[in-house]
Design an enzyme around this catalytic site. Structure first.
Site, mmCIF file in Angstrom:
data_model
loop_
_atom_site.group_PDB
_atom_site.id
_atom_site.type_symbol
_atom_site.label_atom_id
_atom_site.label_comp_id
_atom_site.label_asym_id
_atom_site.label_seq_id
_atom_site.Cartn_x
_atom_site.Cartn_y
_atom_site.Cartn_z
ATOM 1 N N GLU A 50 13.343 -1.061 -4.506
ATOM 2 C CA GLU A 50 13.676 -1.166 -5.763
ATOM 3 C C GLU A 50 14.986 -1.409 -6.124
ATOM 4 O O GLU A 50 15.590 -2.080 -7.131
ATOM 5 C CB GLU A 50 12.997 -0.026 -6.382
ATOM 6 C CG GLU A 50 11.565 0.108 -6.539
ATOM 7 C CD GLU A 50 11.031 0.825 -5.274
ATOM 8 O OE1 GLU A 50 11.617 1.051 -4.364
ATOM 9 O OE2 GLU A 50 9.684 1.173 -5.394
ATOM 10 N N PHE A 112 2.045 14.158 -10.103
ATOM 11 C CA PHE A 112 2.409 13.327 -8.997
ATOM 12 C C PHE A 112 3.125 12.196 -9.253
ATOM 13 O O PHE A 112 3.083 11.442 -10.357
ATOM 14 C CB PHE A 112 0.950 12.683 -8.338
ATOM 15 C CG PHE A 112 1.269 11.637 -7.028
ATOM 16 C CD1 PHE A 112 1.743 12.251 -6.063
ATOM 17 C CD2 PHE A 112 0.851 10.649 -7.286
ATOM 18 C CE1 PHE A 112 2.054 11.344 -5.094
ATOM 19 C CE2 PHE A 112 1.039 9.649 -6.247
ATOM 20 C CZ PHE A 112 1.894 10.061 -5.068
ATOM 21 N N GLN A 113 4.495 12.049 -8.470
ATOM 22 C CA GLN A 113 5.369 10.935 -8.925
ATOM 23 C C GLN A 113 5.922 10.962 -10.317
ATOM 24 O O GLN A 113 6.155 10.115 -10.609
ATOM 25 C CB GLN A 113 4.830 9.651 -8.562
ATOM 26 C CG GLN A 113 4.634 9.482 -7.013
ATOM 27 C CD GLN A 113 4.165 8.193 -6.681
ATOM 28 O OE1 GLN A 113 3.893 7.184 -7.143
ATOM 29 N NE2 GLN A 113 4.530 7.752 -5.295
ATOM 30 N N LYS A 162 1.518 5.630 -17.997
ATOM 31 C CA LYS A 162 0.342 4.847 -17.593
ATOM 32 C C LYS A 162 -0.622 4.507 -18.905
ATOM 33 O O LYS A 162 -1.268 3.589 -18.906
ATOM 34 C CB LYS A 162 -0.268 5.312 -16.348
ATOM 35 C CG LYS A 162 -1.200 4.501 -15.682
ATOM 36 C CD LYS A 162 -1.651 4.826 -14.312
ATOM 37 C CE LYS A 162 -2.496 3.837 -13.716
ATOM 38 N NZ LYS A 162 -2.770 4.277 -12.548
ATOM 39 N N MET A 473 37.286 -1.041 5.052
ATOM 40 C CA MET A 473 37.894 -0.562 4.173
ATOM 41 C C MET A 473 38.393 1.282 4.232
ATOM 42 O O MET A 473 39.559 1.674 4.012
ATOM 43 C CB MET A 473 37.236 -0.701 2.414
ATOM 44 C CG MET A 473 38.085 -0.276 1.302
ATOM 45 S SD MET A 473 39.592 -0.943 1.465
ATOM 46 C CE MET A 473 39.328 -2.496 0.342
#
Ligand SMILES: Cc1cc2nc3c(=O)[nH]c(=O)nc-3n(C[C@H](O)[C@H](O)[C@H](O)COP(=O)(O)OP(=O)(O)OC[C@H]3O[C@@H](n4cnc5c(N)ncnc54)[C@H](O)[C@@H]3O)c2cc1C
Ligand SMILES: Cc1ncc(C[n+]2csc(CCOP(=O)(O)OP(=O)(O)O)c2C)c(N)n1
Ligand SMILES: [Mg+2]
Lengths: 565, 158
Positions: A50, A112-113, A162, A473
């Site tokens: 993602e 959940f999630q 949802k 760096m």
């Protein structure tokens, strides 16, 4: 028309002219993915992480000037995307990012999630929404696109439960937006602009300080005209590379921590700073109290909060830089361009004293040579993305940028892992140009899974890995400021980058000589598939010049002088 | 430039919508500004609420605070008050065994009175400038206040 929330998302995208969505599905966003399956109004590109979806959308937005769109699921899908949101926020990149959320009935239950997504995204977005009713969805989506790409651009996050994507409601996208609390200021105050022009006419050593806002505003060509007509020297920030063409005689170089000696000295000696869409970042100013000491400041910025935030502006002008520069051009005849001849000479002398350069004093290829060489071979035909580190600074210093939106790099957040996915977005937005990603042996591994996306969707990004076997760096800072204690920066243990690319179906080259490099680049451009070109470069090269953090711009560490070039 | 930490009162008019208050408090915590007090209530017969925030900072910090507040999408207006009427309320619980006449007299000097009494305690209320509320709370210490609550300031530009 009565449609579901999920269908509304699709319809809104099509109405907004979205052609590409970068994303990754999951439970909470499945209703929308089901509609994506059924439509053919835009292409969906499945990234393999993602974070990469959001960076790809950023690259797309930066190269095209359009809003970049990414889509993710709730919980871990969203948290993976947060770095991308933060990156876009820091660099003022217009995005709309849609995330799924657990159904309304489960919000607040540790479902959940479930994660408080808008709570997390609040400090790293321009604005965000939790949609609680599909009736609001058309308006929210329309606002999201408008807010993302107006005023000071930035990412807008829309979190949709949802059940809201399943809810069926009337859809009408022909809504007049009435945002009484959000009204970006476009036109600059004419009296202030006039005063600024008078100040320019009176100044002896004026200096244009060009920033990324010029790119956002699509004002590069107006700025070029203003610079040309006034014959006033200019420095660019890192974000402004490409505003002026590399061969513009008025362009000194980049200023700041890794800016050129002449650029930083000009900023230290000027008596009038003309800041256009630049935000006086600490990487640019060094020690604030010594920055452009004695100079008056004209500051043009669309965001009032940028003005006098760090350096007090004597001529503050709130407005879109394009509109303001157009107004400045109206009274450009106030300015006598011969007036600054002596000043231009002073700057030319600075540049002669310590030009931006490097020494060819190693058996191994110098990283700066690679950048210059790509510039010679591809020049204007390539768009240049980078990851973060030394290679990034060398690209900013040595690539011959000739146009705005050619340069795509993570400046404000400095996100390793940005380059490859961003370069994919760039390629999708500008398929006619070669999409180069200059990257490091450290950074490339932070989104290396995108090889799969690039192979599947045939996005032929050429990743040029400047391999110094170091987190270079950080190693440089350790060498200079930590008595050479190279704590956890040695990357001697490495993958076989050629095989790695091949394992995904890409191509790879390992290069140790200049001839091999030329051949590899030529071959990669011809083959037109995603490529790794691993260049074994000098390990101990430092980015120079350098203003140590918190130091004054005129107090630079400089490249040692040597007889050889 | 002087970096003196001046007390400042800022009023913010916002659209009444979910999470607008957290946008504002997040902004303060995220940018390292402090909030001395904060009050918020809907403005009657409108879709707006008004917040009164007491904060402290240098002139530059206060200027940034007002600009950053203004940048938030649901914020309609930000007032940085100079010439204002400012009031704050305090409620104080005393044991009934204290000298209630004295307490009542004091309250009246600070625009207040005893507003409630029960078997064991009385509750006094004052409403005055925050600075004067401070004074009141110092003066009544000797009457053994059991509990003190302050409302935070509200302000209107003159
Ligand atoms: C390792 C590393 C080293 C770095 N070293 C340097 C360095 O040496 N030199 C350097 O310059 N940078 C350097 N950077 C980048 C630095 O961190 C900042 O990202 C950069 O300096 C900011 O550039 P900017 O001022 O142009 O602002 P941007 O971040 O591009 O901001 C744009 C400004 O323009 C305004 N604006 C936006 N749209 C408009 C519009 N339409 N009209 C008017 N104004 C608008 C915005 O409000 C904002 O104030 C480095 C980064 C990294 C990771
Ligand atoms: C996600 C992330 N983690 C850590 C850092 C700190 N950091 C900045 S540059 C750098 C080294 C990058 O190494 P490499 O990609 O090999 O580039 P090089 O400097 O060697 O060119 C690190 C670790 C960062 N910018 N981003
Ligand atoms: Mg490296």
């Amino acid at each position: 028309m009565q449609i579901s929330g999920a269908q509304m998302v699709i319809e809104a995208f099509i109405a907004e002219g979205v052609t590409t969505v970068f994303g990754y599905p999951g439970g909470a966003i499945m209703n929308v993915y089901d509609e994506i399956y059924k439509q053919d109004g835009f292409e969906h590109i499945l990234t393999r992480h993602e974070q990469a979806a959001v960076h790809a959308a950023e690259g797309y937005a930066k190269a095209s000037g359009k809003v970049g769109v990414a889509m993710i699921t709730s919980g871990p899908g969203f948290t993976n995307a947060v770095t991308g949101l933060a990156d876009a926020y820091m660099d003022s990149i217009p995005l709309v990012v849609i995330s799924g959320q657990v159904p309304m009935s489960l919000i607040g239950t540790d479902g959940f999630q479930e994660i408080d997504a808008i709570g997390i995204s609040r400090p790293c977005t321009k604005h965000n929404y939790l949609v609680t009713d599909a009736k609001d969805l058309p308006r929210i989506l329309k606002e999201a696109f408008y807010i993302a790409n107006s005023g000071r651009p930035g990412p807008v996050h829309v979190d949709i439960p949802k059940d809201v994507t399943a809810q069926i409601e009337e859809f009408n996208y022909d809504i007049e937006l009435d945002l009484e609390t959000y009204k970006p200021h476009i036109k600059g105050n004419p009296r202030q602009i006039k005063k600024a022009m008078e100040a320019i006419a009176k100044a002896r050593r004026p200096l244009f300080y060009l920033g990324g806002g010029i790119i956002n505003s699509n004002a590069a060509y107006e700025v070029r005209e203003l610079v040309q007509k006034t014959q006033i020297p200019a420095v660019e920030t890192f974000m402004a590379r490409g505003v002026l063409s590399y061969d513009d005689p008025m362009l000194i170089s980049m200023l700041g921590m890794h800016g050129s000696y002449a650029a930083n000295m000009a900023m230290s000696e000027t008596d009038l700073v003309i800041a256009l869409g630049a935000r006086f970042d600490d990487r640019v100013t060094g020690k604030l109290s010594e920055f452009a000491k004695g100079a008056d400041i004209i500051h043009v910025d669309i965001d009032p909060a940028s003005i006098s935030k760090l350096v007090n502006a004597d001529y503050p002008i709130v407005g879109d830089v394009k509109s303001v520069v157009e107004d400045m051009l109206e009274s450009v005849n106030l300015v006598d361009s011969t007036r600054y001849e002596g000043w231009r000479e002073t700057i030319a002398n600075f540049d002669e004293l310590h030009p931006l350069m490097y020494h060819e004093d190693s058996e191994r290829i110098k990283p700066q040579w690679v950048i210059e060489r790509v510039g010679q071979l591809l020049g204007d035909d390539a768009n240049i993305s980078t990851d973060v580190g030394q290679h990034q600074m060398w690209a900013a210093q040595f690539y011959p940028f000739s146009r705005p939106r050619q340069w795509i790099s993570s400046g404000g957040l400095g996100t390793m892992g940005f380059g490859f996915p961003a370069a994919m977005g760039v390629k999708v937005a500008a398929p006619e140009k070669v999409s180069i990603n200059f990257t490091g042996d450290g950074s490339i591994l932070m989104n290396v899974q995108e090889l799969m996306t690039a192979v599947e969707k045939k996005i032929p990004v050429i990743n040029i890995i400047l391999n110094n076997n170091y987190l270079g760096m950080v190693r440089q800072w350790q060498t200079l400021f930590y008595d050479k204690r190279h704590s956890e920066t040695d990357l001697s243990v490495q993958p076989d980058f050629v095989k790695l690319s091949e394992a995904f179906g890409g191509i790879g080259y390992r290069v140790t000589t200049k001839e091999e490099f030329d051949a590899a680049l030529k071959d990669a451009v011809e083959k037109n598939v995603v490529a790794f070109i691993e260049v074994m470069v000098e390990r101990h090269e430092n980015v120079m010049p350098m203003v140590p953090a918190g130091g004054s711009l005129f107090n630079m560490m400089l490249l040692e002088k040597k007889e050889t070039k | 430039m002087t970096e003196s930490n001046e007390r400042r009162v800022v009023s913010v008019i916002v659209i009444n919508e979910a999470s607008v208050l957290s946008r504002i408090t997040n902004l303060f915590s995220g940018r390292g500004y402090n909030i001395t007090s904060l009050t918020v209530a809907p403005i009657p017969d409108t879709k707006y609420s008004r917040l009164t925030i007491v904060t402290a900072g240098s002139v530059r910090v206060i200027e940034q605070i007002t600009k950053q507040l203004h940048k938030l999408v649901p914020v309609l207006r930000v007032y940085e008050h100079c010439d204002m009427v400012e009031k704050e309320m305090a409620l104080v619980k005393f044991p009934v065994t204290e000298n209630l006449t004295d307490i009542d007299t004091l309250c009246r000097a600070y625009n207040g009175k005893i507003v409630n009494s029960s078997e064991n305690v009385v509750i006094a209320m004052v409403a005055d400038e925050p600075q004067r509320v401070d004074n009141f709370l110092t003066v009544i210490k000797r009457y053994n206040p059991k509990e003190i609550v302050r409302s935070g300031a509200v302000a209107l530009e003159r």
